[in-house]
Design a protein around this motif. Sequence first.
Motif, short mmCIF file in Angstrom:
data_model
loop_
_atom_site.label_atom_id
_atom_site.label_comp_id
_atom_site.label_asym_id
_atom_site.label_seq_id
_atom_site.Cartn_x
_atom_site.Cartn_y
_atom_site.Cartn_z
N ALA A 287 0.81 -1.23 0.00
CA ALA A 287 0.00 0.00 0.00
C ALA A 287 0.83 1.27 0.00
N ARG A 288 2.15 1.12 -0.08
CA ARG A 288 3.03 2.29 -0.10
C ARG A 288 3.63 2.52 -1.48
N LYS A 289 3.16 1.75 -2.47
CA LYS A 289 3.77 1.86 -3.80
C LYS A 289 2.71 2.01 -4.90
N GLY A 290 3.05 2.86 -5.86
CA GLY A 290 2.25 2.99 -7.07
C GLY A 290 0.79 3.30 -6.81
N ALA A 291 -0.07 2.76 -7.67
CA ALA A 291 -1.50 3.00 -7.56
C ALA A 291 -2.09 2.39 -6.30
N ASN A 296 -8.94 2.71 -2.60
CA ASN A 296 -9.99 2.34 -3.56
C ASN A 296 -9.47 1.41 -4.64
N VAL A 297 -8.23 1.55 -5.03
CA VAL A 297 -7.63 0.62 -5.99
C VAL A 297 -7.51 -0.76 -5.36
N ARG A 298 -7.07 -0.78 -4.11
CA ARG A 298 -6.93 -2.07 -3.43
C ARG A 298 -8.30 -2.75 -3.26
N LEU A 299 -9.31 -1.97 -2.90
CA LEU A 299 -10.65 -2.53 -2.76
C LEU A 299 -11.21 -3.00 -4.10
N ALA A 300 -10.86 -2.31 -5.17
CA ALA A 300 -11.27 -2.76 -6.51
C ALA A 300 -10.68 -4.13 -6.81
N ILE A 301 -9.42 -4.33 -6.46
CA ILE A 301 -8.78 -5.63 -6.67
C ILE A 301 -9.48 -6.69 -5.83
N GLY A 359 -8.68 2.23 -16.23
CA GLY A 359 -7.86 1.06 -15.91
C GLY A 359 -6.59 1.42 -15.18
N VAL A 360 -5.93 0.40 -14.63
CA VAL A 360 -4.72 0.60 -13.86
C VAL A 360 -3.83 -0.63 -14.02
N THR A 361 -2.52 -0.43 -13.96
CA THR A 361 -1.58 -1.55 -14.03
C THR A 361 -0.88 -1.72 -12.69
N VAL A 362 -0.82 -2.95 -12.22
CA VAL A 362 -0.12 -3.29 -10.98
C VAL A 362 0.91 -4.36 -11.32
N HIS A 363 2.16 -4.15 -10.89
CA HIS A 363 3.24 -5.09 -11.15
C HIS A 363 3.33 -6.09 -9.99
N ALA A 364 3.40 -7.39 -10.32
CA ALA A 364 3.41 -8.44 -9.30
C ALA A 364 4.55 -9.42 -9.54
N ILE A 365 5.14 -9.89 -8.45
CA ILE A 365 6.16 -10.93 -8.53
C ILE A 365 5.54 -12.26 -8.10
N VAL A 366 6.07 -13.35 -8.65
CA VAL A 366 5.61 -14.68 -8.29
C VAL A 366 6.80 -15.62 -8.31
N SER A 367 6.82 -16.54 -7.37
CA SER A 367 7.93 -17.49 -7.27
C SER A 367 7.64 -18.73 -8.08
N GLN A 368 8.66 -19.23 -8.76
CA GLN A 368 8.54 -20.51 -9.44
C GLN A 368 9.53 -21.48 -8.80
N GLY A 369 9.00 -22.50 -8.13
CA GLY A 369 9.87 -23.49 -7.51
C GLY A 369 9.68 -23.62 -6.02
N GLU A 370 9.20 -22.58 -5.35
CA GLU A 370 9.03 -22.70 -3.90
C GLU A 370 7.77 -23.47 -3.55
N TYR A 371 6.69 -23.24 -4.31
CA TYR A 371 5.49 -24.06 -4.16
C TYR A 371 4.82 -24.18 -5.52
N GLU A 387 -10.81 -8.40 -16.33
CA GLU A 387 -12.22 -8.15 -16.59
C GLU A 387 -12.72 -6.89 -15.88
N ALA A 388 -11.96 -6.43 -14.90
CA ALA A 388 -12.34 -5.21 -14.18
C ALA A 388 -11.51 -4.02 -14.64
N GLY A 389 -10.67 -4.20 -15.66
CA GLY A 389 -9.83 -3.12 -16.14
C GLY A 389 -8.55 -2.96 -15.36
#
Length: 518
Positions: A287-291, A296-301, A359-371, A387-389
């Motif tokens: 909640a301290r970065k970007g959009a 309200n952006v977080r609640l939209a997600i 619309g809005v773009t959010v950057h996300a990281i994901v691990s491959q290999g830990e689970y 579907e929500a933009g």
Amino acid sequence: MSQGSRTTRGALAAMGVLAAVSLALTGCSPSGTPAPSGSAAADGGKLVIGVTSDPDTLFPWKATQFQAVHVLENVYGTLTEFDKDLNVVPGLAESWEVSDDGLTVTFKLRSGVTFEDGSSFGSEDVKSSFDKIMDEATAAVSAASLASVTKVEAPDEHTVVLTLSAPDAALPANLAVLGTAILSSDDTEQALNTEPNGTGPFSFKDRVASQSLTLVKNENYWGDGPKLDSIEFRVIPDESSIVAAMQSGNVQFAVFDDPLVAKTAAGGNITVSNTPQLSYHALQLNARKGALTDVNVRLAIQCAIDRQQVLDTAALGEGEVTGPITSPAFKSDPSARPCPDRDLDKAKEYLAKAGKSDGVTVHAIVSQGEYATSVNEAQNVKSQLAEAGINLDIEVLESGAYVDRWIAADFEAAIALNGGRPDPDGMYGRYFTSTGNLNKVAGYSSPELDKLFAEGKATSDPAARKAIYDKVSLELENNAAWIWMFTSYTYTATTSSVQGFTPMANGSLQYLRTTTVK
């Protein structure tokens, strides 16, 4: 305790948890202690465990990766431990007492305990360990577990006294986790990352990077000694390949995350048991970065995600939708959130309030290999948010790189599987309080949460604590601090030659100490 009263390495070389609340109030009597060493059966044998990743650290105070924790919890000891039902029981402390005002906790330590290198264990090591864990420079992941401790004293070799700033009902459970393991006061992080030195049932033998790590029986373990001669954690890149290795007889034990793989493994010489977990799958939002700085952006997600669909798609529906707190006695109601069911219209309303109707773009990281389910979760969440933009821009990282980014809070969002704990303070006090040592990672805190967490620790009545943590859960959900999705199972696969292992709801492999191989 003075250094002179302690057997040093040089001299020896020359010689050749769910009951946290009640325990916090009443202490623990020695009657619950494990049997002394020497009573274990000499079964012998070598167990080979298939794992998908190499441990990213061998230093217990910084271990967050599941593979690292599984290895190190068998090497290091803690003052308290969890039994198979997640009750808090004695560990390196054989008993403890809490003063009437709740501000002093006195631990009586076991005698005759040694570290792997042969040096003796005593109160000096406990004081040194806790002082270092509390030191911000150490960057210990469980520093918040000792947040109530203002002073650590070692009046004699077998006594440790903790002075607290306020009563802490969560303390006994918080001292049972690897992040508060007791290290020798002589050791350093640099040394232990090469050669671990603990008091646990197994000792470190050797490691071949990205291939294997081997532990051997600790012949001097203070409790019932392990039955196995050795355990090899063998790195095999994916769970399907581990199944093949088990079918060919090269691996005897594995813990799977992917239910589909577990189904393919079961049968013939392999038995698979599933265990509901306290760990939870979440889309962490910083909640301290970007959009995401806009609630309200977080609640939209939050409103745009169908959690059951994520569970069905990524984990074949094997689990349940969850709220923030998974601890059985404090479990959150997943319907107590702004959008308990997916609501795209509401999501778009929140985006409009944030001025993001286009619309809005959010950057996300994901691990491959830990689970195993991580990438599938990310892809499903991405599809739903679109579907929500909301564009979820996914960056897939190998396990070690992901952990480094995660610890540094170098992300806007993260698809995560986080370990749960029997006490909710242990789960979230380090994340969502303004002084929590992982608050940077959590990305959210508030004065209200600070107040609630303080009340939860200071309150001993179970019903009153449940009411407090219900408020914690609502505060987190109403502000969409993270998006909690679901809890799932672990699937413990063993060949017919393996007996005596007990899976645990916190994912611990501590009962490798009771495991045998025919």
